[in-house]
Every structure is written in structure tokens, then in C-alpha cells.
Design a protein around this motif. Structure first.
Motif, short mmCIF file in Angstrom:
data_model
loop_
_atom_site.label_atom_id
_atom_site.label_comp_id
_atom_site.label_asym_id
_atom_site.label_seq_id
_atom_site.Cartn_x
_atom_site.Cartn_y
_atom_site.Cartn_z
N THR A 115 0.73 -1.17 0.01
CA THR A 115 -0.10 -0.06 0.11
C THR A 115 0.87 1.27 -0.25
O THR A 115 0.49 2.45 -0.22
N CYS A 116 2.20 1.12 0.34
CA CYS A 116 3.09 2.15 0.72
C CYS A 116 3.35 3.05 -0.49
O CYS A 116 3.90 2.49 -1.56
N TYR A 117 3.31 4.33 -0.47
CA TYR A 117 3.82 5.23 -1.61
C TYR A 117 5.15 5.20 -2.13
O TYR A 117 5.76 5.38 -3.09
N GLY A 126 5.45 -1.56 5.16
CA GLY A 126 5.74 -0.27 4.56
C GLY A 126 6.88 0.53 5.13
O GLY A 126 7.40 0.35 6.06
N CYS A 127 6.96 1.78 4.59
CA CYS A 127 8.06 2.63 4.91
C CYS A 127 7.64 3.23 6.51
O CYS A 127 8.47 3.59 7.39
N GLY A 128 6.36 3.39 6.81
CA GLY A 128 6.00 3.73 7.97
C GLY A 128 5.77 5.42 7.97
O GLY A 128 5.35 5.93 9.16
N GLU A 129 6.26 5.98 7.00
CA GLU A 129 6.05 7.51 7.01
C GLU A 129 5.07 8.23 6.23
O GLU A 129 4.56 9.21 6.46
N CYS A 130 4.74 7.48 5.04
CA CYS A 130 3.97 8.24 3.93
C CYS A 130 2.40 8.13 4.44
O CYS A 130 2.01 7.43 5.25
N PRO A 131 1.55 8.88 3.55
CA PRO A 131 0.28 8.92 4.27
C PRO A 131 -0.35 7.65 4.31
O PRO A 131 -1.32 7.22 5.05
N ALA A 132 -0.02 6.87 3.02
CA ALA A 132 -0.77 5.30 2.88
C ALA A 132 -0.39 4.57 4.17
O ALA A 132 -1.36 3.79 4.64
N CYS A 133 0.91 4.61 4.50
CA CYS A 133 1.34 3.88 5.51
C CYS A 133 0.72 4.18 6.86
O CYS A 133 0.21 3.35 7.79
N GLU A 134 0.63 5.57 7.04
CA GLU A 134 0.14 5.98 8.28
C GLU A 134 -1.62 5.56 8.65
O GLU A 134 -1.80 5.09 9.48
ZN ZN Z 1 5.03 4.28 3.04
#
Ligand code: ZN
Length: 219
Positions: free
Chosen positions: A184-186, A193-201
Motif C-alpha cells: 500500500t506504501c507510496y 511499509g516505510c511507516g512514514e507516507c500517508p498510505a502507511c500511516e
Molecule cells: Zn509508506
């Protein structure tokens, strides 16, 4: 009794993978379609391929690179994802769902599927106009009129939030699978995911909420 054949609009992300599991439960035969429109991360397509192979779902990949030619967005260009107050985020691609669902309709006719499933959701944060229920219903009518067919577009996630989408995945015995295998991560990072992008959040927040309510519920 299970209905016959369905086509799932599939990106390899959390929402559409939940829809794929749902469809496998509800329909006798399920196929999936993924649109290649020059996503920033080819990992998305690989992820979609892996999941459909793994679940033994026939998978169609349609080239929609013309979308990027018409309307490049933060989803296809390497640029920051932004959202100004009161405006659509920079990930918005005008007409994307209109085109995707229309092509899905043409493909559904070819493969003899009456049911089309998409993971669009009105509860989502972004407010994309072509994810709204009224749009999907209107397109459903247009598709039927255009091909003289009786398609039914299903939107199992339309009125639920991310926590409830995780709950649905859990009920389908697919929570861990979706957690680990979807993207899902941008920034193109699979699983958590990266944990930082809006999608991960958004994804993580929903998961935390669901896990908390599950523990609290005492079930
Ligand atoms: Zn992400």
C-alpha cells in the motif's frame, strides 16, 4: 449458494486484496485485473502478480500508460505527495476510476463475468470524487446501457474504515496474509511499509485500532 463469475479490480494493495479474498468466498469463479499506468514502483505490479499466482486467480494486466500521458500525478512521478487544505491530494488522477472501471467492464464482458468488484471507499481520507458511491452507481448504469448487459458492481469496502477493513480481512482468515504480502506504501515498501507516507500511516492506524478493539472485545 455462490454466484457465478466475478472480476476483481486488483492493485496488490490492502483494500483490493481484501476484496479478492471476499470475492473468492462469494463467487464460484474469480479473475483479477491490474492496470499498469506507469506506477512509480514496479513492485506494485510484482506484488499483484505474486498474490494472484499464489491464490490461483487468473490475472489480466492491462496497459493504461496513456493515463500517465494524459495526467501525470504524484503516483507516477517521483515527487512528494502533498495535500493542501480543502483540495484533492497530489495523488489524484482525474478520471482514473472512470477509465479503470470502464475497461474492467469491457474485460468482464469478454470473460463472461457479470460481477465487478472494486475496493473503492467513501470513508477514505482523500475524497476522490470517483470513489464515491453515487459515481460507482452511475457508472454501473452507464456500463449496462453501453453494452446491453446486467453487470453488478460490488464495493464491499464503500462504507467501512481502515480498521473495519482489517476486521473484514481477519474474518476472511487473511489478516496475516494481507499484512505481509500486500503493498500500500507510496514508497514501494511491501508489508508494513516505510511507516512514514500517508498510505502507511492510514494503514497502520487502522490496524492499531482494530487490534486494540479485538483485545478489548474479549473475543
Ligand atoms: Zn509508506
Amino acid at each position: 449458494m455462490k454466484k457465478d463469475k466475478a472480476l476483481v479490480v486488483f492493485s496488490g494493495g490492502q483494500d483490493s486484496t481484501t476484496c479478492l479474498f471476499w470475492a473468492k468466498k462469494e463467487f464460484k469463479e474469480v479473475e483479477a485485473v491490474t492496470f499498469n499506468y506507469g506506477q512509480r514502483h514496479v513492485a506494485e505490479l510484482d506484488c499483484a502478480k505474486e498474490i494472484t499466482e499464489d491464490l490461483q486467480v487468473p490475472h489480466h494486466i492491462l496497459d493504461m500508460s496513456l493515463l500517465n500521458q494524459l495526467a501525470p500525478s504524484a503516483l507516477t512521478r517521483d515527487e512528494a505527495i502533498t495535500q493542501e487544505e480543502g483540495q484533492l491530494p497530489s495523488t489524484f488522477v482525474p478520471g482514473r476510476n472512470l477509465l479503470f472501471l470502464s475497461f474492467a467492464g469491457v474485460l468482464a464482458k469478454q470473460i463472461g463475468a457479470k460481477h465487478i468488484i472494486t475496493g473503492v471507499c467513501e470513508t477514505d481520507f482523500s475524497g476522490y470524487p470517483d470513489c464515491r458511491d453515487i459515481f460507482v452507481k452511475s457508472l454501473n448504469v452507464s456500463l449496462n446501457l453501453s453494452m446491453d448487459e446486467q453487470f453488478v458492481i460490488h464495493t464491499p469496502l464503500m462504507w467501512i474504515d481502515k480498521a473495519q477493513t482489517w476486521e473484514m480481512a481477519d474474518e476472511l482468515n487473511a489478516l496475516e496474509y494481507i499484512r505481509e504480502r500486500t503493498l500500500t506504501c507510496y514508497n514501494g515498501v511491501k508489508g508494513n511499509g516505510c511507516g512514514e507516507c500517508p498510505a502507511c500511516e492510514l494503514r497502520q492506524k487502522g490496524l492499531n485500532e482494530y487490534m486494540k478493539s479485538k483485545k478489548g472485545g474479549g473475543e
